[in-house]
Design an enzyme around this catalytic site. Structure first.
Site, PDB file in Angstrom:
ATOM      1  N   ARG A 163     -32.679  38.265 -13.483  1.00 44.31           N
ATOM      2  CA  ARG A 163     -32.274  39.217 -12.450  1.00 44.31           C
ATOM      3  C   ARG A 163     -32.339  40.644 -12.983  1.00 44.31           C
ATOM      4  O   ARG A 163     -31.935  40.902 -14.125  1.00 44.31           O
ATOM      5  CB  ARG A 163     -30.845  38.929 -11.968  1.00 44.31           C
ATOM      6  N   ASP A 164     -32.811  41.543 -12.131  1.00 41.72           N
ATOM      7  CA  ASP A 164     -32.818  42.958 -12.482  1.00 41.72           C
ATOM      8  C   ASP A 164     -31.367  43.437 -12.597  1.00 41.72           C
ATOM      9  O   ASP A 164     -30.512  43.081 -11.798  1.00 41.72           O
ATOM     10  CB  ASP A 164     -33.568  43.767 -11.412  1.00 41.72           C
ATOM     11  N   ILE A 165     -31.104  44.241 -13.620  1.00 40.87           N
ATOM     12  CA  ILE A 165     -29.746  44.720 -13.882  1.00 40.87           C
ATOM     13  C   ILE A 165     -29.282  45.700 -12.807  1.00 40.87           C
ATOM     14  O   ILE A 165     -28.077  45.882 -12.605  1.00 40.87           O
ATOM     15  CB  ILE A 165     -29.696  45.355 -15.294  1.00 40.87           C
TER      16      ILE A 165
ATOM     17  N   VAL B 243     -39.962  50.605 -18.067  1.00 44.19           N
ATOM     18  CA  VAL B 243     -39.843  49.719 -19.234  1.00 44.19           C
ATOM     19  C   VAL B 243     -41.251  49.336 -19.703  1.00 44.19           C
ATOM     20  O   VAL B 243     -42.027  48.744 -18.941  1.00 44.19           O
ATOM     21  CB  VAL B 243     -39.025  48.450 -18.894  1.00 44.19           C
TER      22      VAL B 243
ATOM     23  N   HIS C 281     -44.151  43.759 -16.425  1.00 44.17           N
ATOM     24  CA  HIS C 281     -43.219  42.973 -15.606  1.00 44.17           C
ATOM     25  C   HIS C 281     -43.588  43.082 -14.141  1.00 44.17           C
ATOM     26  O   HIS C 281     -44.150  44.077 -13.693  1.00 44.17           O
ATOM     27  CB  HIS C 281     -41.765  43.436 -15.822  1.00 44.17           C
ATOM     28  N   MET C 282     -43.237  42.031 -13.419  1.00 49.58           N
ATOM     29  CA  MET C 282     -43.456  41.982 -11.975  1.00 49.58           C
ATOM     30  C   MET C 282     -42.091  41.929 -11.306  1.00 49.58           C
ATOM     31  O   MET C 282     -41.234  41.143 -11.699  1.00 49.58           O
ATOM     32  CB  MET C 282     -44.252  40.708 -11.668  1.00 49.58           C
ATOM     33  N   HIS C 283     -41.883  42.797 -10.327  1.00 54.46           N
ATOM     34  CA  HIS C 283     -40.644  42.761  -9.536  1.00 54.46           C
ATOM     35  C   HIS C 283     -40.844  41.786  -8.374  1.00 54.46           C
ATOM     36  O   HIS C 283     -41.884  41.817  -7.704  1.00 54.46           O
ATOM     37  CB  HIS C 283     -40.344  44.134  -8.927  1.00 54.46           C
TER      38      HIS C 283
HETATM   39  P1  5GP Z   1     -39.980  49.628 -13.877  1.00 53.10           P
HETATM   40  O1  5GP Z   1     -39.522  50.932 -13.274  1.00 53.10           O
HETATM   41  O2  5GP Z   1     -40.343  49.780 -15.326  1.00 53.10           O
HETATM   42  O3  5GP Z   1     -41.040  48.952 -13.057  1.00 53.10           O
HETATM   43  O4  5GP Z   1     -38.743  48.664 -13.765  1.00 53.10           O
HETATM   44  C1  5GP Z   1     -37.896  48.369 -14.818  1.00 53.10           C
HETATM   45  C2  5GP Z   1     -36.752  47.552 -14.256  1.00 53.10           C
HETATM   46  O5  5GP Z   1     -36.053  46.974 -15.336  1.00 53.10           O
HETATM   47  C3  5GP Z   1     -35.737  48.377 -13.451  1.00 53.10           C
HETATM   48  O6  5GP Z   1     -35.641  47.849 -12.135  1.00 53.10           O
HETATM   49  C4  5GP Z   1     -34.439  48.231 -14.230  1.00 53.10           C
HETATM   50  O7  5GP Z   1     -33.304  48.133 -13.402  1.00 53.10           O
HETATM   51  C5  5GP Z   1     -34.679  46.963 -15.036  1.00 53.10           C
HETATM   52  N1  5GP Z   1     -33.986  46.908 -16.312  1.00 53.10           N
HETATM   53  C6  5GP Z   1     -33.969  47.893 -17.262  1.00 53.10           C
HETATM   54  N2  5GP Z   1     -33.260  47.492 -18.336  1.00 53.10           N
HETATM   55  C7  5GP Z   1     -32.831  46.229 -18.058  1.00 53.10           C
HETATM   56  C8  5GP Z   1     -32.042  45.290 -18.799  1.00 53.10           C
HETATM   57  O8  5GP Z   1     -31.597  45.524 -19.922  1.00 53.10           O
HETATM   58  N3  5GP Z   1     -31.793  44.091 -18.201  1.00 53.10           N
HETATM   59  C9  5GP Z   1     -32.273  43.791 -16.951  1.00 53.10           C
HETATM   60  N4  5GP Z   1     -31.963  42.584 -16.453  1.00 53.10           N
HETATM   61  N5  5GP Z   1     -33.028  44.656 -16.235  1.00 53.10           N
HETATM   62  C10 5GP Z   1     -33.289  45.858 -16.786  1.00 53.10           C
END
Ligand code: 5GP
Ligand code: ZN
Length: 113
Positions: A28-30, A95, A99-101
């Site tokens: 799960r996203d944090i 990050v 990764h895929m949301h």
């Molecule tokens: P991006 O903007 O790189 O596509 O998305 C990175 C996602 O990683 C964000 O939605 C953020 O909330 C999530 N995220 C960042 N750090 C952590 C973490 O330590 N644990 C979890 N579960 N999600 C994280």
């Protein structure tokens, strides 16, 4: 190894892990932006979609398969969901581990950017 997602893969940082196989892990996203907001990542460190080699590209299929299974488990298969990969600075990637949301559980905005 200062990559936060590699540390989740290694179990050094806790995460709500919902799925894993040989290649892929999902949690799960944090900071969830929807009732279901999961992240599906390759276990291997690949910093961004643009760094994915042709030989590694089957990982994207593995990630989509995991996402589809998870969507079913989350009960959003029929209501609908969105898969997003942000790539690079202007793509909104924060990050630096591919990764895929998986987003769903509410009506998502039509706007993509
Ligand atoms: P991006 O903007 O790189 O596509 O998305 C990175 C996602 O990683 C964000 O939605 C953020 O909330 C999530 N995220 C960042 N750090 C952590 C973490 O330590 N644990 C979890 N579960 N999600 C994280
Ligand atoms: Zn990593």
């Amino acid at each position: 190894m200062d990559c936060i997602f590699c540390q989740i893969v290694a179990g050094k940082i806790p995460a709500d892990i919902l799925y894993q196989d040989e290649e892929v892990i999902a949690f799960r996203d944090i900071n969830p932006l929807a009732p279901t907001h999961l992240l599906i990542i390759p276990k291997k460190h690949i910093s961004s979609l643009v760094r994915l080699s042709e030989a590694e590209s089957s990982l994207i299929g593995d990630m989509v398969n995991a996402a589809n299974q998870l969507a079913k488990r989350e009960g959003i298969s029929e209501s609908g969901y969105r898969l997003v990969i942000n790539c690079g600075e202007q793509g909104g990637q924060l990050v630096p581990h591919l990764h895929m949301h998986l987003l769903g559980g509410r009506q998502l905005s039509g706007a993509l950017g």
